[in-house]
Design a protein around this motif. Structure first.
Motif, PDB file in Angstrom:
ATOM      1  N   HIS A  42       0.842  -1.196   0.000  1.00 27.04           N
ATOM      2  CA  HIS A  42       0.000   0.000   0.000  1.00 27.04           C
ATOM      3  C   HIS A  42       0.874   1.242   0.000  1.00 27.04           C
ATOM      4  O   HIS A  42       1.699   1.431   0.880  1.00 27.04           O
ATOM      5  CB  HIS A  42      -0.932   0.017   1.214  1.00 27.04           C
ATOM      6  CG  HIS A  42      -1.937   1.115   1.141  1.00 27.04           C
ATOM      7  ND1 HIS A  42      -3.119   0.976   0.453  1.00 27.04           N
ATOM      8  CD2 HIS A  42      -1.923   2.386   1.618  1.00 27.04           C
ATOM      9  CE1 HIS A  42      -3.792   2.104   0.535  1.00 27.04           C
ATOM     10  NE2 HIS A  42      -3.090   2.978   1.232  1.00 27.04           N
ATOM     11  N   CYS A  43       0.689   2.087  -1.001  1.00 26.08           N
ATOM     12  CA  CYS A  43       1.408   3.352  -1.100  1.00 26.08           C
ATOM     13  C   CYS A  43       0.599   4.409  -0.353  1.00 26.08           C
ATOM     14  O   CYS A  43      -0.547   4.680  -0.711  1.00 26.08           O
ATOM     15  CB  CYS A  43       1.583   3.752  -2.565  1.00 26.08           C
ATOM     16  SG  CYS A  43       2.366   5.375  -2.775  1.00 26.08           S
ATOM     17  N   HIS A  44       1.177   4.978   0.677  1.00 27.95           N
ATOM     18  CA  HIS A  44       0.466   5.975   1.471  1.00 27.95           C
ATOM     19  C   HIS A  44       0.461   7.353   0.799  1.00 27.95           C
ATOM     20  O   HIS A  44      -0.317   8.218   1.193  1.00 27.95           O
ATOM     21  CB  HIS A  44       1.039   6.035   2.888  1.00 27.95           C
ATOM     22  CG  HIS A  44       0.756   4.772   3.634  1.00 27.95           C
ATOM     23  ND1 HIS A  44      -0.481   4.476   4.145  1.00 27.95           N
ATOM     24  CD2 HIS A  44       1.535   3.701   3.912  1.00 27.95           C
ATOM     25  CE1 HIS A  44      -0.453   3.301   4.719  1.00 27.95           C
ATOM     26  NE2 HIS A  44       0.762   2.803   4.593  1.00 27.95           N
ATOM     27  N   ARG A  45       1.269   7.527  -0.218  1.00 22.96           N
ATOM     28  CA  ARG A  45       1.261   8.805  -0.949  1.00 22.96           C
ATOM     29  C   ARG A  45       0.029   8.917  -1.833  1.00 22.96           C
ATOM     30  O   ARG A  45      -0.663   9.929  -1.822  1.00 22.96           O
ATOM     31  CB  ARG A  45       2.526   8.933  -1.778  1.00 22.96           C
ATOM     32  CG  ARG A  45       2.588  10.217  -2.564  1.00 22.96           C
ATOM     33  CD  ARG A  45       3.880  10.302  -3.311  1.00 22.96           C
ATOM     34  NE  ARG A  45       3.990  11.523  -4.070  1.00 22.96           N
ATOM     35  CZ  ARG A  45       4.953  11.744  -4.928  1.00 22.96           C
ATOM     36  NH1 ARG A  45       5.901  10.847  -5.115  1.00 22.96           N
ATOM     37  NH2 ARG A  45       4.992  12.865  -5.599  1.00 22.96           N
ATOM     38  N   CYS A  46      -0.262   7.865  -2.616  1.00 19.01           N
ATOM     39  CA  CYS A  46      -1.429   7.907  -3.505  1.00 19.01           C
ATOM     40  C   CYS A  46      -2.611   7.120  -2.949  1.00 19.01           C
ATOM     41  O   CYS A  46      -3.675   7.106  -3.547  1.00 19.01           O
ATOM     42  CB  CYS A  46      -1.067   7.433  -4.910  1.00 19.01           C
ATOM     43  SG  CYS A  46      -0.594   5.703  -5.037  1.00 19.01           S
ATOM     44  N   MET A  53       9.929  -2.304  -6.650  1.00 18.48           N
ATOM     45  CA  MET A  53       9.721  -1.258  -7.647  1.00 18.48           C
ATOM     46  C   MET A  53       9.067  -0.033  -7.023  1.00 18.48           C
ATOM     47  O   MET A  53       8.435  -0.134  -5.988  1.00 18.48           O
ATOM     48  CB  MET A  53       8.809  -1.792  -8.751  1.00 18.48           C
ATOM     49  CG  MET A  53       9.396  -2.939  -9.518  1.00 18.48           C
ATOM     50  SD  MET A  53       8.171  -3.460 -10.718  1.00 18.48           S
ATOM     51  CE  MET A  53       8.572  -5.195 -10.812  1.00 18.48           C
ATOM     52  N   PRO A  54       9.158   1.113  -7.699  1.00 11.48           N
ATOM     53  CA  PRO A  54       8.393   2.269  -7.224  1.00 11.48           C
ATOM     54  C   PRO A  54       6.904   2.018  -7.468  1.00 11.48           C
ATOM     55  O   PRO A  54       6.528   1.169  -8.259  1.00 11.48           O
ATOM     56  CB  PRO A  54       8.916   3.415  -8.080  1.00 11.48           C
ATOM     57  CG  PRO A  54       9.499   2.784  -9.288  1.00 11.48           C
ATOM     58  CD  PRO A  54       9.981   1.423  -8.862  1.00 11.48           C
ATOM     59  N   CYS A  55       6.074   2.789  -6.820  1.00 12.86           N
ATOM     60  CA  CYS A  55       4.623   2.680  -6.974  1.00 12.86           C
ATOM     61  C   CYS A  55       4.269   2.867  -8.439  1.00 12.86           C
ATOM     62  O   CYS A  55       4.674   3.861  -9.065  1.00 12.86           O
ATOM     63  CB  CYS A  55       3.934   3.729  -6.102  1.00 12.86           C
ATOM     64  SG  CYS A  55       2.145   3.791  -6.320  1.00 12.86           S
TER      65      CYS A  55
END
Length: 155
Positions: free
Chosen positions: A133-137, A146-148
């Motif tokens: 889970h990406c908290h930025r998006c 990998m990056p989101c």
């Protein structure tokens, strides 16, 4: 979460404790005697939340709608070593035969292996072990290192 630095959660809701505005509901906990709520309708009241997976907690209304017969339905573990009633799989269960950890996913309506699946409480869905889970998006994304894939952020 069972409490905070000052002790167990205690709410003071005047609207029935049925939404995430209630601190107890937001933290997936039943209201306690010390709560000062009125007309309490907390869906976690009467449940042993310590014996439920994050998926079962996020789907508490679906769990409560199950009949005793449905909870007693025998289900075979993915490993094939054992069969258990559904009620025993609401929390992680360690197989006596192979030591594999499994639980029932309300999201996929099936038993899942803990090593391959996790439940994202932010998204309210079970996910593949390679997702995070990406908290930025505020979305789940695929990829262990990998990056989101949605916003490019690395965690």
């Amino acid at each position: 979460m069972t409490g905070h630095a000052h002790g167990p959660l205690r709410c003071r809701c005047g609207t029935g404790c049925h939404t995430n505005r209630c601190a107890c509901v937001r933290n997936r906990q039943p209201c306690l005697e010390g709560c000062r709520c009125s007309n309490c309708r907390n869906p976690f009241n009467g449940l042993d939340v310590t014996r439920m997976s994050p998926c079962a907690l996020d789907n508490v209304e679906r769990y409560k709608a199950l009949s005793e017969a449905e909870l007693d339905t025998m289900m075979e573990l993915i490993c094939g070593c054992e069969q258990l009633p559904l009620r025993r799989l609401l929390a992680a269960y360690r197989c006596n035969g192979c030591d594999d950890l499994s639980w029932y996913s309300f999201c996929s309506h099936d038993i899942v292996q803990d090593s391959c699946t996790w439940h994202c409480s932010d998204c309210g869905a079970c996910r593949d072990w390679r997702e995070w889970h990406c908290h930025r998006c505020n979305r789940c994304t695929y990829g262990v290192t990998m990056p989101c894939e949605n916003c490019g952020r690395r965690e």
